[in-house]
Design a protein around this motif. Structure first.
Motif, mmCIF file in Angstrom:
data_model
loop_
_atom_site.group_PDB
_atom_site.id
_atom_site.type_symbol
_atom_site.label_atom_id
_atom_site.label_comp_id
_atom_site.label_asym_id
_atom_site.label_seq_id
_atom_site.Cartn_x
_atom_site.Cartn_y
_atom_site.Cartn_z
ATOM 1 N N LEU A 60 12.621 66.878 30.743
ATOM 2 C CA LEU A 60 14.051 67.056 31.032
ATOM 3 C C LEU A 60 14.244 68.080 32.141
ATOM 4 N N ILE A 61 15.081 67.702 33.126
ATOM 5 C CA ILE A 61 15.504 68.649 34.161
ATOM 6 C C ILE A 61 17.022 68.627 34.137
ATOM 7 N N LYS A 62 17.638 69.778 33.887
ATOM 8 C CA LYS A 62 19.094 69.777 33.681
ATOM 9 C C LYS A 62 19.769 70.985 34.311
ATOM 10 N N GLY A 63 20.817 70.753 35.085
ATOM 11 C CA GLY A 63 21.612 71.855 35.633
ATOM 12 C C GLY A 63 21.791 71.742 37.131
ATOM 13 N N GLU A 64 21.680 72.874 37.821
ATOM 14 C CA GLU A 64 21.831 72.907 39.266
ATOM 15 C C GLU A 64 20.544 73.411 39.901
ATOM 16 N N SER A 65 20.301 72.997 41.133
ATOM 17 C CA SER A 65 19.099 73.475 41.817
ATOM 18 C C SER A 65 19.409 73.847 43.254
ATOM 19 N N ASP B 97 -4.714 64.382 32.457
ATOM 20 C CA ASP B 97 -5.310 63.864 31.226
ATOM 21 C C ASP B 97 -4.584 62.672 30.635
ATOM 22 N N LEU B 98 -3.450 62.327 31.207
ATOM 23 C CA LEU B 98 -2.572 61.368 30.546
ATOM 24 C C LEU B 98 -2.915 59.921 30.879
ATOM 25 N N LYS B 99 -3.147 59.133 29.800
ATOM 26 C CA LYS B 99 -3.495 57.724 30.018
ATOM 27 C C LYS B 99 -2.685 56.849 29.087
ATOM 28 N N ASN B 100 -2.314 55.662 29.596
ATOM 29 C CA ASN B 100 -1.677 54.626 28.758
ATOM 30 C C ASN B 100 -0.526 55.153 27.898
ATOM 31 N N SER B 101 0.277 56.009 28.463
ATOM 32 C CA SER B 101 1.397 56.578 27.709
ATOM 33 C C SER B 101 2.727 56.237 28.355
ATOM 34 N N LEU B 102 3.766 56.239 27.529
ATOM 35 C CA LEU B 102 5.121 56.030 28.039
ATOM 36 C C LEU B 102 5.775 57.398 28.194
ATOM 37 N N VAL B 103 6.197 57.704 29.409
ATOM 38 C CA VAL B 103 6.836 58.994 29.660
ATOM 39 C C VAL B 103 8.312 58.782 29.947
ATOM 40 N N ASN B 104 9.144 59.520 29.221
ATOM 41 C CA ASN B 104 10.594 59.444 29.388
ATOM 42 C C ASN B 104 11.110 60.658 30.150
ATOM 43 N N VAL B 105 11.766 60.416 31.279
ATOM 44 C CA VAL B 105 12.232 61.539 32.096
ATOM 45 C C VAL B 105 13.754 61.512 32.184
ATOM 46 N N ASP B 106 14.393 62.592 31.755
ATOM 47 C CA ASP B 106 15.859 62.690 31.867
ATOM 48 C C ASP B 106 16.204 63.682 32.967
ATOM 49 N N ILE B 107 16.964 63.201 33.972
ATOM 50 C CA ILE B 107 17.386 64.098 35.049
ATOM 51 C C ILE B 107 18.900 64.213 35.017
ATOM 52 N N LYS B 108 19.360 65.419 34.673
ATOM 53 C CA LYS B 108 20.806 65.664 34.537
ATOM 54 C C LYS B 108 21.178 66.801 35.480
ATOM 55 N N LEU B 109 21.128 66.490 36.775
ATOM 56 C CA LEU B 109 21.448 67.509 37.764
ATOM 57 C C LEU B 109 22.870 67.313 38.243
ATOM 58 N N ILE B 110 23.666 68.383 38.280
ATOM 59 C CA ILE B 110 25.020 68.213 38.790
ATOM 60 C C ILE B 110 25.117 68.591 40.264
ATOM 61 N N TYR B 111 24.152 69.385 40.734
ATOM 62 C CA TYR B 111 24.087 69.671 42.157
ATOM 63 C C TYR B 111 22.673 70.096 42.523
ATOM 64 N N PHE B 112 22.192 69.653 43.693
ATOM 65 C CA PHE B 112 20.929 70.188 44.194
ATOM 66 C C PHE B 112 20.973 70.230 45.727
ATOM 67 N N ASN B 113 20.338 71.247 46.311
ATOM 68 C CA ASN B 113 20.379 71.392 47.768
ATOM 69 C C ASN B 113 19.288 70.529 48.419
ATOM 70 N N SER B 114 19.249 70.556 49.742
ATOM 71 C CA SER B 114 18.344 69.651 50.465
ATOM 72 C C SER B 114 16.871 69.967 50.185
ATOM 73 N N SER B 115 16.543 71.249 50.019
ATOM 74 C CA SER B 115 15.150 71.601 49.686
ATOM 75 C C SER B 115 14.750 71.039 48.331
ATOM 76 N N TYR C 28 21.181 60.782 35.449
ATOM 77 C CA TYR C 28 22.566 60.911 34.987
ATOM 78 C C TYR C 28 23.470 61.356 36.134
ATOM 79 N N TYR C 29 24.667 60.789 36.183
ATOM 80 C CA TYR C 29 25.637 61.240 37.179
ATOM 81 C C TYR C 29 27.036 61.143 36.595
#
Lengths: 128, 178
Positions: free
Chosen positions: A25-30, A52-70, A97-98
């Motif tokens: 999970l990545i959440k907030g502003e950057s 080390d990760l093999k044959n796994s399902l990875v769930n990524v939640d991105i809830k950023l409300i603002y991020f700069n160009s960098s 998420y938006y």
């Protein structure tokens, strides 16, 4: 491997990487002054996790409300890392998420989705 | 300033459409404070949240460029501060954000080349250029150099810039419209 949990600050998002459950999970502003100062350690941790990760399902939640160009560059590198892990039989689901009125975030989501066709990229609208 | 001049000055500022003006040393902490003031002020005026976000976004890119590239810098108590100017205003039916800072002559030459290139691009070309730069270098540590393209993409009209040569340095101005 120890989970990576970093609380949000004024300029950096909350990082909650539950490596046991394969949920990131990545959440907030950057918009930190130096993206490498903050994200350096985040990428170090992710590289160990994926090595080390093999044959796994990875769930990524991105809830950023603002991020700069960098930070956009950081996200690009993050998705590249995720995409590379597919070689080890992993599958990656990203939930971007938006807020309804946020055409900037939506457009970024659409662009990243287009750039990373091997990732399952869901654009999730949040009603304000 | 003499008191009768203050009224003249205030009137002139209002007529020019300036909403917020800051000239001085900038830091990341000040960026946050000024950003909060701008967001709050605009929300009082009932400006829609999408526009406020766009303005804030351009403001962050401009201010962080000043912080990173201004050639006027001082060090106080382990903090590095960069000198620059930030102006938010409105003219016709647009908001504008102007930033200004001193840069070295070499930097100003590169800026001029890059900005002329960006000014000549339409929305689609800017998007392609942005994506190309985003993917170009594998290291993110230098910040990707995409800030100016980002500002241009969020601007409702082509960005304007000016460079005033001085003896040792150049004064660089950028204006974006939202």
């Amino acid at each position: 491997m120890k989970n990576l949990i970093i609380e949000a600050t004024d300029f950096t998002p909350e990082i909650n990487f539950d490596y046991e459950k394969n949920k990131l999970l990545i959440k907030g502003e950057s918009y930190p002054e130096s993206v490498s100062n903050f994200y350096g350690k985040v990428f170090e941790s992710l590289k160990v996790y994926f090595s080390d990760l093999k044959n796994s399902l990875v769930n990524v939640d991105i809830k950023l409300i603002y991020f700069n160009s960098s930070s956009a560059k950081v996200l690009m590198n993050f998705f590249t890392l995720l995409e590379d892990s597919i070689q080890n039989g992993n599958s990656i689901v990203i939930n971007w998420y938006y807020e309804s009125e946020d055409d900037i975030l939506l457009e970024f989501g659409e662009d990243f989705k287009e750039d990373f066709p091997k990732l399952t990229f869901n654009l999730v609208e949040i009603e304000e | 300033m003499h008191i009768d001049k203050l009224y003249e000055c205030t009137k002139k500022i209002q007529e020019s459409g300036v909403i917020f003006y800051y000239s001085g040393y900038l830091s990341q902490k000040m960026l946050k404070s000024i950003g909060d003031v701008i967001k709050e002020k605009l929300s009082y005026e009932d400006i829609n949240s999408s526009t406020i976000k766009r303005i804030f976004s351009v403001f962050v890119e401009q201010t962080q460029n000043i912080i990173k590239y201004s050639s006027e810098r001082i060090y106080i108590d382990n903090s590095e501060l960069s000198q620059g100017v930030i102006i938010l205003g409105s003219e016709n039916s647009n908001f504008f954000l102007e930033c200004g800072n001193l840069v070295s002559k070499d930097v100003s030459k590169n800026l001029k080349t890059e900005l002329i290139k960006i000014q000549g691009m339409d929305k689609d070309e800017l998007k392609s250029y942005y994506k190309e730069k985003l993917k170009s270098d594998s290291s993110y540590t230098k910040g990707a150099g995409i800030g100016l393209i980002d500002i241009a993409r969020k601007s409702t009209k082509p960005i304007e810039f000016d460079i005033k040569e001085q003896s040792q340095n150049s004064f660089f101005f950028l204006k974006a419209f939202i």
